[in-house]
Design a protein around this motif. Structure first.
Motif, mmCIF file in Angstrom:
data_model
loop_
_atom_site.group_PDB
_atom_site.id
_atom_site.type_symbol
_atom_site.label_atom_id
_atom_site.label_comp_id
_atom_site.label_asym_id
_atom_site.label_seq_id
_atom_site.Cartn_x
_atom_site.Cartn_y
_atom_site.Cartn_z
ATOM 1 N N GLU A 105 0.833 -1.211 0.000
ATOM 2 C CA GLU A 105 0.000 0.000 0.000
ATOM 3 C C GLU A 105 0.864 1.256 0.000
ATOM 4 O O GLU A 105 0.504 2.283 0.562
ATOM 5 C CB GLU A 105 -0.934 -0.023 1.215
ATOM 6 C CG GLU A 105 -1.861 -1.237 1.242
ATOM 7 C CD GLU A 105 -2.637 -1.352 2.549
ATOM 8 O OE1 GLU A 105 -2.746 -0.333 3.269
ATOM 9 O OE2 GLU A 105 -3.127 -2.449 2.854
ATOM 10 N N ILE A 106 1.998 1.166 -0.652
ATOM 11 C CA ILE A 106 2.964 2.265 -0.688
ATOM 12 C C ILE A 106 2.469 3.368 -1.612
ATOM 13 O O ILE A 106 2.064 3.109 -2.749
ATOM 14 C CB ILE A 106 4.342 1.748 -1.163
ATOM 15 C CG1 ILE A 106 4.862 0.704 -0.178
ATOM 16 C CG2 ILE A 106 5.337 2.893 -1.323
ATOM 17 C CD1 ILE A 106 6.076 -0.057 -0.654
ATOM 18 N N GLN A 107 2.502 4.608 -1.129
ATOM 19 C CA GLN A 107 2.006 5.753 -1.899
ATOM 20 C C GLN A 107 3.120 6.525 -2.601
ATOM 21 O O GLN A 107 2.871 7.232 -3.563
ATOM 22 C CB GLN A 107 1.234 6.706 -0.982
ATOM 23 C CG GLN A 107 0.003 6.068 -0.368
ATOM 24 C CD GLN A 107 -0.749 7.025 0.532
ATOM 25 O OE1 GLN A 107 -0.420 8.220 0.607
ATOM 26 N NE2 GLN A 107 -1.755 6.527 1.237
ATOM 27 N N ALA A 108 4.330 6.388 -2.098
ATOM 28 C CA ALA A 108 5.460 7.110 -2.707
ATOM 29 C C ALA A 108 6.774 6.482 -2.275
ATOM 30 O O ALA A 108 6.868 5.883 -1.197
ATOM 31 C CB ALA A 108 5.433 8.585 -2.314
ATOM 32 N N LEU A 109 7.783 6.628 -3.137
ATOM 33 C CA LEU A 109 9.125 6.177 -2.781
ATOM 34 C C LEU A 109 9.835 7.321 -2.068
ATOM 35 O O LEU A 109 9.833 8.451 -2.556
ATOM 36 C CB LEU A 109 9.905 5.777 -4.040
ATOM 37 C CG LEU A 109 9.359 4.573 -4.813
ATOM 38 C CD1 LEU A 109 10.224 4.308 -6.036
ATOM 39 C CD2 LEU A 109 9.294 3.341 -3.929
ATOM 40 N N PRO A 110 10.432 7.053 -0.927
ATOM 41 C CA PRO A 110 11.042 8.131 -0.143
ATOM 42 C C PRO A 110 12.332 8.655 -0.780
ATOM 43 O O PRO A 110 13.013 7.954 -1.524
ATOM 44 C CB PRO A 110 11.347 7.448 1.193
ATOM 45 C CG PRO A 110 11.575 6.022 0.827
ATOM 46 C CD PRO A 110 10.622 5.735 -0.303
ATOM 47 N N ALA A 111 12.651 9.891 -0.463
ATOM 48 C CA ALA A 111 13.876 10.503 -0.976
ATOM 49 C C ALA A 111 15.113 9.776 -0.467
ATOM 50 O O ALA A 111 16.152 9.755 -1.130
ATOM 51 C CB ALA A 111 13.928 11.976 -0.571
ATOM 52 N N GLU A 112 14.980 9.146 0.719
ATOM 53 C CA GLU A 112 16.118 8.436 1.312
ATOM 54 C C GLU A 112 16.565 7.237 0.466
ATOM 55 O O GLU A 112 17.674 6.727 0.644
ATOM 56 C CB GLU A 112 15.756 7.935 2.720
ATOM 57 C CG GLU A 112 15.654 9.022 3.771
ATOM 58 C CD GLU A 112 14.263 9.673 3.801
ATOM 59 O OE1 GLU A 112 13.982 10.434 4.735
ATOM 60 O OE2 GLU A 112 13.470 9.411 2.875
#
Length: 448
Positions: free
Chosen positions: A188-195
């Protein structure tokens, strides 16, 4: 042979030996075993395969302290109790059981591969001491978050958390500097983090069938310079080709496979190659345009120069002709004046003699004038009317008439020749013009 409880004799018979210490590996899969406690007598056992049995615990293995490789896939395990003392284990595969926790593995400090897929584990914990762990497979477990349990695992190169319930990655993978493969599909991931940009060595990334809706949720992809394989199928952002194209523009040049399809050089580098191609096309067009302008300018200049030369030549001929006509007119006027003076001097008595002389001279003089291409038409007709006015005798009349017709024909022929020559000159000029002149002359263009 089906069995529920394993015996030492059965193992020795299987291995065709009587020496327990010589047994280092065993394949006991698919035997419906419920008890393997006899294996504690095999002190040198290093590899053990217990797949597809009916084991509910691993207490019978607690004395197998030399085990390095253990598979208990698809049993009926509800816990890992009994493996705490197996500190030499490097590979543990306990997938497809009913495990609810993974606490027991915290003491397995030499573990390199931990495979616990298809269980009932809800949280990732007790992994901090597994410094050598490089592969972690926890797919199809009800895990909701990764947390910071992986923060100390710098040697992790493969993580599979597909088909879980993860909603965010956050900074949980920032310490996994050696990560090469990350599988997070069906979450249910909404975005890939900048990290994620800290995972510089990432080669394969699968985030298919999540809920990523915006392009901003994938911007970090551009920083993954080693990425080769990317899958985002099943996300709202990849529902249509237009959005997929936008995602492709974000990808680094290293990507070879996108959404399970190989990318050619042009499409994977779409952002860069399109601009490069446009620049090359623009430069080519500008070069062609410049050459065309230069050629047109040169051709125009040559055309103007040719026209000027032709005009000058025409003026020169006209001037020469005009001067010749002027000289002839002047000579004629002088001759007439002399004739009139002569008539006055001789008087009326000499009129007949003068007329006879004129009759004899006319044919020769007239023919000479008619044959002269420089003689003007005005002069010809003037002489002809003078002859008609003063002539007598049928012979002379016929001679003058023949001469006149012949002469006029010749003069006209000469005129035609002049015109024809002019036409040939024009044609010659055209034929000698550079190829670029075909544009101005209605011919086929030399430029594409």
């Amino acid at each position: 042979m089906a069995m529920n409880s394993l015996t030492v004799e059965q193992v020795l018979k299987e291995k065709k030996t009587h020496d327990l210490d010589s047994v280092k590996d065993l394949d006991l899969g698919c035997k419906s075993l419920t008890d393997v406690s006899c294996l504690s007598k095999f002190k040198n056992l290093e590899k053990l395969d217990l797949r597809f049995n009916n084991l509910t615990d691993l207490q019978g293995l607690k004395s197998c302290v030399n085990l390095k490789w253990l598979s208990v896939v698809e049993n009926k395990l509800q816990s890992l109790n009994g493996i705490e003392g197996l500190t030499k284990l490097t590979v543990l595969n306990a997938g497809k059981n009913k495990l609810k926790s993974m606490n027991e593995i915290s003491s397995l400090v030499n573990l390199r591969a931990l495979i616990l897929n298809d269980n009932e584990i809800s949280s990732i914990c007790k992994l901090g001491l597994l410094k050598d762990l490089n592969s972690l497979v926890l797919s199809r477990n009800p895990i909701t978050e990764i947390g910071d349990s992986l923060s100390k695992l710098k040697n992790l190169s493969k993580i599979s958390l597909s088909d879980c319930r993860i909603k965010a990655i956050g900074s949980s993978l920032k310490s996994c500097s050696d990560l090469k493969e990350l599988r997070l599909a069906n979450n249910e991931i909404q975005a890939l983090p900048a990290e994620l940009s800290l995972n510089k060595r990432l080669l394969n990334l699968d985030v298919g069938n999540n809920v990523i809706r915006s392009l901003s949720g994938l911007e970090v992809l551009g920083t993954l310079s080693c990425l080769r394989n990317l899958n985002i199928r099943g996300n709202p952002i990849s529902d249509n080709e237009k959005s997929a194209k936008k995602v492709r523009k974000l990808l680094p040049p290293s990507v070879n496979v996108f959404n399970a399809k190989p990318l050619d050089k042009g499409s994977k580098n779409d952002k860069h190659t399109r601009f490069d191609a446009d620049d090359e096309t623009l430069k080519s067009d500008q070069s062609k345009e410049a050459k065309s302008k230069k050629s047109s300018k040169r051709n125009k200049s040559e055309e103007e120069e040719e026209e000027a030369n032709n005009e000058e030549e025409r003026k020169s001929k006209k001037k020469k002709k005009s001067k010749s006509e002027s000289n002839l007119d002047q000579a004629l006027t002088t001759e007439k004046k002399e004739e009139r003076k002569e008539k006055k001097r001789r008087g009326n008595n000499d009129e007949d003699a003068a007329e006879k002389k004129q009759k004899r001279a006319t044919p020769k003089e007239e023919l000479e004038a008619l044959d002269d291409t420089e003689t003007s038409f005005a002069e010809l007709f003037s002489r002809d009317s003078v002859s008609k006015g003063g002539g007598s005798g049928d012979g002379n009349e016929k001679k003058r008439s023949g001469a006149k017709e012949t002469g006029v024909v010749r003069v006209i022929d000469n005129k035609k020749k002049k015109k024809k020559t002019g036409s040939n000159q024009s044609k010659s000029v055209v034929s000698e013009l550079p190829g670029g002149f075909e544009i101005g002359l209605g011919g086929e263009s030399k430029w594409d």
